[in-house]
Write a protein that holds these residues in place. Structure first.
Motif, PDB file in Angstrom:
ATOM      1  N   PRO A 121      47.974 -10.783 -33.751  1.00 21.31           N
ATOM      2  CA  PRO A 121      48.513 -11.911 -34.519  1.00 21.31           C
ATOM      3  C   PRO A 121      50.013 -11.753 -34.762  1.00 21.31           C
ATOM      4  CG  PRO A 121      46.430 -11.181 -35.456  1.00 21.31           C
ATOM      5  CD  PRO A 121      46.797 -10.177 -34.406  1.00 21.31           C
ATOM      6  N   PRO A 122      50.824 -12.734 -34.354  1.00 18.65           N
ATOM      7  CA  PRO A 122      52.273 -12.622 -34.551  1.00 18.65           C
ATOM      8  C   PRO A 122      52.652 -12.542 -36.034  1.00 18.65           C
ATOM      9  CG  PRO A 122      51.761 -14.330 -32.941  1.00 18.65           C
ATOM     10  CD  PRO A 122      50.458 -13.931 -33.583  1.00 18.65           C
ATOM     11  N   ASP A 123      53.722 -11.840 -36.297  1.00 14.87           N
ATOM     12  CA  ASP A 123      54.233 -11.666 -37.655  1.00 14.87           C
ATOM     13  C   ASP A 123      55.318 -12.714 -37.883  1.00 14.87           C
ATOM     14  OD1 ASP A 123      55.363 -10.913 -40.034  1.00 14.87           O
ATOM     15  OD2 ASP A 123      55.774  -8.843 -39.455  1.00 14.87           O
ATOM     16  N   LEU A 124      54.987 -13.791 -38.624  1.00 14.66           N
ATOM     17  CA  LEU A 124      55.949 -14.871 -38.821  1.00 14.66           C
ATOM     18  C   LEU A 124      57.110 -14.470 -39.721  1.00 14.66           C
ATOM     19  CD1 LEU A 124      53.645 -16.508 -37.468  1.00 14.66           C
ATOM     20  CD2 LEU A 124      54.396 -18.444 -38.849  1.00 14.66           C
ATOM     21  N   ALA A 200      56.310 -13.716 -32.037  1.00 11.90           N
ATOM     22  CA  ALA A 200      56.577 -13.992 -33.456  1.00 11.90           C
ATOM     23  C   ALA A 200      57.580 -15.139 -33.591  1.00 11.90           C
ATOM     24  CB  ALA A 200      57.105 -12.736 -34.145  1.00 11.90           C
ATOM     25  N   LEU A 201      58.613 -15.128 -32.766  1.00 14.27           N
ATOM     26  CA  LEU A 201      59.626 -16.169 -32.799  1.00 14.27           C
ATOM     27  C   LEU A 201      59.030 -17.515 -32.358  1.00 14.27           C
ATOM     28  CD1 LEU A 201      62.568 -16.778 -33.345  1.00 14.27           C
ATOM     29  CD2 LEU A 201      63.132 -15.937 -31.050  1.00 14.27           C
ATOM     30  N   ALA A 202      58.201 -17.494 -31.316  1.00 12.79           N
ATOM     31  CA  ALA A 202      57.586 -18.737 -30.815  1.00 12.79           C
ATOM     32  C   ALA A 202      56.678 -19.361 -31.871  1.00 12.79           C
ATOM     33  CB  ALA A 202      56.803 -18.459 -29.534  1.00 12.79           C
ATOM     34  N   PHE A 203      55.863 -18.558 -32.516  1.00 10.28           N
ATOM     35  CA  PHE A 203      54.958 -19.092 -33.529  1.00 10.28           C
ATOM     36  C   PHE A 203      55.739 -19.620 -34.725  1.00 10.28           C
ATOM     37  CE2 PHE A 203      51.435 -17.834 -31.157  1.00 10.28           C
ATOM     38  CZ  PHE A 203      50.249 -18.113 -31.819  1.00 10.28           C
ATOM     39  N   PHE A 204      56.808 -18.919 -35.115  1.00 13.28           N
ATOM     40  CA  PHE A 204      57.606 -19.392 -36.248  1.00 13.28           C
ATOM     41  C   PHE A 204      58.238 -20.741 -35.933  1.00 13.28           C
ATOM     42  CE2 PHE A 204      61.781 -19.701 -38.340  1.00 13.28           C
ATOM     43  CZ  PHE A 204      61.368 -19.725 -39.662  1.00 13.28           C
ATOM     44  N   VAL A 205      58.816 -20.882 -34.742  1.00 20.13           N
ATOM     45  CA  VAL A 205      59.453 -22.133 -34.334  1.00 20.13           C
ATOM     46  C   VAL A 205      58.427 -23.263 -34.248  1.00 20.13           C
ATOM     47  CG1 VAL A 205      60.571 -23.281 -32.375  1.00 20.13           C
ATOM     48  CG2 VAL A 205      61.414 -21.062 -33.171  1.00 20.13           C
ATOM     49  N   ALA A 254      43.613 -30.398 -34.923  1.00 17.59           N
ATOM     50  CA  ALA A 254      45.067 -30.254 -34.848  1.00 17.59           C
ATOM     51  C   ALA A 254      45.635 -29.741 -36.166  1.00 17.59           C
ATOM     52  CB  ALA A 254      45.706 -31.595 -34.480  1.00 17.59           C
ATOM     53  N   ARG A 255      45.065 -30.200 -37.285  1.00 21.59           N
ATOM     54  CA  ARG A 255      45.519 -29.691 -38.579  1.00 21.59           C
ATOM     55  C   ARG A 255      45.131 -28.209 -38.745  1.00 21.59           C
ATOM     56  NH1 ARG A 255      47.047 -33.946 -37.772  1.00 21.59           N
ATOM     57  NH2 ARG A 255      48.527 -32.500 -36.818  1.00 21.59           N
ATOM     58  N   VAL A 256      43.951 -27.873 -38.246  1.00 15.86           N
ATOM     59  CA  VAL A 256      43.538 -26.468 -38.284  1.00 15.86           C
ATOM     60  C   VAL A 256      44.495 -25.619 -37.458  1.00 15.86           C
ATOM     61  CG1 VAL A 256      41.747 -24.841 -37.543  1.00 15.86           C
ATOM     62  CG2 VAL A 256      41.107 -26.939 -38.746  1.00 15.86           C
ATOM     63  N   GLN A 257      44.905 -26.139 -36.297  1.00 17.81           N
ATOM     64  CA  GLN A 257      45.857 -25.396 -35.477  1.00 17.81           C
ATOM     65  C   GLN A 257      47.182 -25.192 -36.203  1.00 17.81           C
ATOM     66  OE1 GLN A 257      47.823 -27.229 -32.147  1.00 17.81           O
ATOM     67  NE2 GLN A 257      47.454 -25.455 -30.819  1.00 17.81           N
ATOM     68  N   ASP A 258      47.642 -26.213 -36.944  1.00 17.02           N
ATOM     69  CA  ASP A 258      48.862 -26.055 -37.750  1.00 17.02           C
ATOM     70  C   ASP A 258      48.725 -24.855 -38.687  1.00 17.02           C
ATOM     71  OD1 ASP A 258      50.097 -28.276 -36.629  1.00 17.02           O
ATOM     72  OD2 ASP A 258      49.362 -29.649 -38.168  1.00 17.02           O
ATOM     73  N   TYR A 259      47.570 -24.769 -39.328  1.00 18.69           N
ATOM     74  CA  TYR A 259      47.338 -23.663 -40.273  1.00 18.69           C
ATOM     75  C   TYR A 259      47.311 -22.320 -39.548  1.00 18.69           C
ATOM     76  CZ  TYR A 259      44.621 -20.493 -43.235  1.00 18.69           C
ATOM     77  OH  TYR A 259      44.178 -19.406 -43.932  1.00 18.69           O
ATOM     78  N   LEU A 260      46.639 -22.279 -38.395  1.00 20.46           N
ATOM     79  CA  LEU A 260      46.492 -21.013 -37.674  1.00 20.46           C
ATOM     80  C   LEU A 260      47.806 -20.570 -37.044  1.00 20.46           C
ATOM     81  CD1 LEU A 260      43.016 -21.571 -36.005  1.00 20.46           C
ATOM     82  CD2 LEU A 260      43.545 -20.263 -38.065  1.00 20.46           C
ATOM     83  N   ARG A 261      48.645 -21.515 -36.659  1.00 25.77           N
ATOM     84  CA  ARG A 261      49.979 -21.135 -36.178  1.00 25.77           C
ATOM     85  C   ARG A 261      50.804 -20.539 -37.315  1.00 25.77           C
ATOM     86  NH1 ARG A 261      52.168 -26.217 -32.468  1.00 25.77           N
ATOM     87  NH2 ARG A 261      51.123 -25.667 -30.516  1.00 25.77           N
ATOM     88  N   ALA A 262      50.643 -21.099 -38.505  1.00 26.01           N
ATOM     89  CA  ALA A 262      51.396 -20.594 -39.659  1.00 26.01           C
ATOM     90  C   ALA A 262      50.810 -19.300 -40.191  1.00 26.01           C
ATOM     91  CB  ALA A 262      51.433 -21.655 -40.762  1.00 26.01           C
ATOM     92  N   HIS A 263      49.497 -19.097 -39.967  1.00 23.99           N
ATOM     93  CA  HIS A 263      48.820 -17.900 -40.483  1.00 23.99           C
ATOM     94  C   HIS A 263      47.902 -17.310 -39.407  1.00 23.99           C
ATOM     95  CE1 HIS A 263      50.175 -18.632 -44.603  1.00 23.99           C
ATOM     96  NE2 HIS A 263      49.934 -19.912 -44.375  1.00 23.99           N
ATOM     97  N   PRO A 264      48.464 -16.834 -38.299  1.00 17.69           N
ATOM     98  CA  PRO A 264      47.633 -16.317 -37.203  1.00 17.69           C
ATOM     99  C   PRO A 264      46.838 -15.076 -37.588  1.00 17.69           C
ATOM    100  CG  PRO A 264      49.953 -15.808 -36.825  1.00 17.69           C
ATOM    101  CD  PRO A 264      49.901 -16.748 -37.986  1.00 17.69           C
TER     102      PRO A 264
END
Length: 631
Positions: A121-124, A200-205, A254-264
């Protein structure tokens, strides 16, 4: 961000390694799908330079596809690439181009078994720091493309708050841009960053412009069990764009994906994904000459990863399950014999391809309600049957002889095993993590101890199968309790037989519980309940019909059953210790038969032959002693 033709020329000079080529291909296809609307609108050229780039891109896709290694699907991939090129030439609607580029991208991923997700899991928090250091000057502190260095740049830096455009970009597409850069623009390559830093950079962006309310809604949906099947691991979170998620799974996903990108970090890797990561670590360690580290990673990949998915995979594709298990066994053996690094890397690639196929099978088949129920049923039936056979034999003996003073000892043994199993679950869930190696070590030692106790009790029972011995036994035991040593042996057999299975059941159900998510837990409980009922019926039938046997055949059959189980447990024990890496395994070419304790290992079979020899010697001795006339 528009690309320039010089970028394509630079890409043509990249080394022809398959991984690099496929990464570049996917990068090109990603930009075709995203940037095409900048070139064409309503069937007319909107921007001539952009349109020429699209024609160049599709040509490059065809040329690079031809340069990939041969594959049964390669002809179909080329046909799809040519079809995409025709659509661009004909100035097709952007939606058709996006669909065609996406279809081809996924076909390449599937054909060449590509891993497009981060290893962990990337570290945002790390991603935010990297963004401030490397990106904010151009893209702006808030990601709106208005940084102090953005003035005069052509093309302008991307605005990460342009949600319509960002909906077309996957986190992997952003990772590719960060990795490769865009030649001829201000977007440089950041290949100097580690792979984890780039992810980490990709997920943050990817979530910079996402509203907090969408992330909160996604968190609520995720915790209620929504879209769990769509995101079993980080794969779809990283590989799919928002638009693709909507098309496949709907707006809620899609909303779940938003959450998982923010909190992988809330997604734990699937067993297969973990196995693939560990094999990659083994390959890298072996290339550095660190054989011990490679061996440990390979063992961990099997025990912590693939083994936990074996039952689920066996329900979908048993042939693939057995082939993967066999190849992972051979991989460990290759490390032990010091196979050349190049050959070992090729072997890892073969195993990884099998694991990728298994991952796709599990994703496609999913852990449906029926699969979850069946998997749960098989786990408990398989692990509980041996324990039921032992308990039924011992309890039937107590009932047959009328020695009810032994029953509390037998019941104390299996009840203690159940309690220890519950304690194991609590420790594994809330206190410590039980590693795969420790699990196999515990199972191996317990199985061998159980085998030893079964040999003893079987020998003792076999000696009572003869009339003279039975007469002497009755005379000596009437009005007395059974010998303390015998009572302890029965309690120990009861405990060891049940705890060995409980230990494995707890850990397998832990993995299954995570895999099925909130919505699949009712079928898991239903499968466990059905298995418990079946085991109860089997135990009742064994007890009821065994006590009706005449004394001689009863003791003979019971002692033979316990001796057979001792041999089975010996096979289990040796195989478990080999899987834990305690000692080497010399593999034989046949399919394992766990119900009989038969595993394709020279050492396991030799141990079972030794156990059989002890059975034969013990039974011969018991028979000779039993023939001594009673006085």
């Amino acid at each position: 961000m528009p690309l320039l033709p010089t970028f394509l020329l630079a890409l043509a000079l990249v080394a022809p390694a398959t991984a690099q080529e496929t990464q570049t291909l996917l990068h090109l296809l990603d930009y075709i799908g995203v940037d095409y609307p900048e070139a064409i609108a309503d069937g007319k050229v909107k921007n001539e330079d952009e349109y020429r780039e699209m024609l160049e891109f599709t040509q490059q896709v065809n040329e690079r596809l031809q340069g990939l290694p041969e594959h049964p699907d390669k002809a179909a991939l080329l046909a799809d690439a040519q079809g995409l090129a025709r659509l661009v030439k004909d100035k097709a609607d952007p939606s058709a181009i996006a669909e065609g580029a996406g279809k081809l991208r996924w076909a390449i991923v599937s054909a060449y078994r590509l891993r497009l997700a981060p290893r962990a899991p990337p570290d945002l928090t790390r991603g935010k720091a990297l963004y401030a250091q490397h990106c904010a000057a151009c893209h702006g502190a808030e990601g709106q493309g208005d940084g102090p260095a953005a003035k005069g740049l052509d093309p302008a830096p991307s605005n990460f708050h342009d949600l319509e455009r960002m909906a077309q970009r996957s986190a992997y597409g952003l990772y590719n841009t960060i990795t490769l850069g865009v030649d001829g623009t201000s977007m440089a390559s950041f290949r100097q960053l580690s792979e984890d830093d780039r992810w980490a950079l990709a997920f943050f962006v990817s979530v910079m412009g996402v509203l907090g309310e969408r992330v909160s809604e996604g968190e609520r949906l995720w915790k209620s069990g929504e879209a769990v099947a769509a995101f079993p691991d980080l794969g779809n979170v990283a590989m799919l764009s928002t638009s693709e998620v909507v098309a496949r799974y709907g707006d809620k996903a899609a909303r779940v994906q938003d959450y998982l990108r923010a909190h992988p970090e809330v997604i734990q890797p699937s067993p297969i994904e973990l196995a693939r990561r560990k094999l990659a670590e083994a390959r890298e360690a072996y290339a550095r000459g660190e054989r011990l580290a490679a061996h440990d990673a390979a063992i961990e990949g099997y025990l912590e990863g693939f083994e936990l998915a074996e039952t689920s995979l066996a329900n979908i594709d048993p042939t693939l399950m057995r082939e993967t298990e066999r190849e992972m066994f051979d991989l460990r053996a290759a490390i032990e014999r010091g196979e050349p690094a190049v050959a070992f890397a090729e072997r890892v690639e073969r195993v990884d391809a099998l694991l990728a196929a298994a991952q796709e099978k599990l994703r496609a088949g999913g852990l449906s309600a029926a699969t979850a129920f069946t998997t749960s049923l098989i786990i408990l039936l398989r692990e509980g049957l041996e324990a039921i056979l032992v308990l039924a034999a011992v309890i039937a003996f107590v009932a047959k002889t009328g020695r009810r003073d032994a029953l509390p000892w037998v019941h104390a043994g299996w009840i203690a095993a159940l309690l220890c199993g519950i304690l194991t679950w609590a420790l594994a869930s809330f206190v410590v993590e039980i590693s795969g190696a420790n699990r196999e070590l515990t199972e191996g030692v317990t199985a061998l101890l159980a085998a030893a106790m079964l040999l003893y009790v079987g020998y003792w029972l076999h000696g009572k199968a003869y009339a003279a011995a039975w007469t002497r036994f009755i005379r000596e035991q009437v009005g007395q309790a059974l010998a303390r040593r015998t009572l302890w042996a029965m309690a120990a057999v009861s405990f060891l037989a049940v705890y060995r299975e409980m230990f494995e059941i707890v850990l397998f159900y832990q993995a299954l519980w995570v895999q099925v998510g909130e919505t699949g837990r009712a079928p898991v409980l239903g499968g466990a309940a059905a298995a418990a009922v079946a085991l109860g019926a089997i135990g009742f039938a064994l007890f009821r019909y065994s006590v009706r046997l005449p004394l001689g055949p009863f003791f003979g059959a019971t002692s033979a059953l316990l001796a057979l189980l001792a041999v089975v447990f010996t096979g289990h024990g040796i195989a478990a210790l080999q899987e834990a890496g305690v000692f080497r395994a010399s593999r034989l070419d046949f399919e394992p038969m766990p119900l009989l304790g038969l595993y394709p290992s020279v050492e396991a079979l030799l141990a079972q032959l030794f156990a059989l020899a002890l059975v034969g010697l013990g039974f011969w001795t018991a028979r000779r002693n039993a023939m001594v006339p009673a006085t």
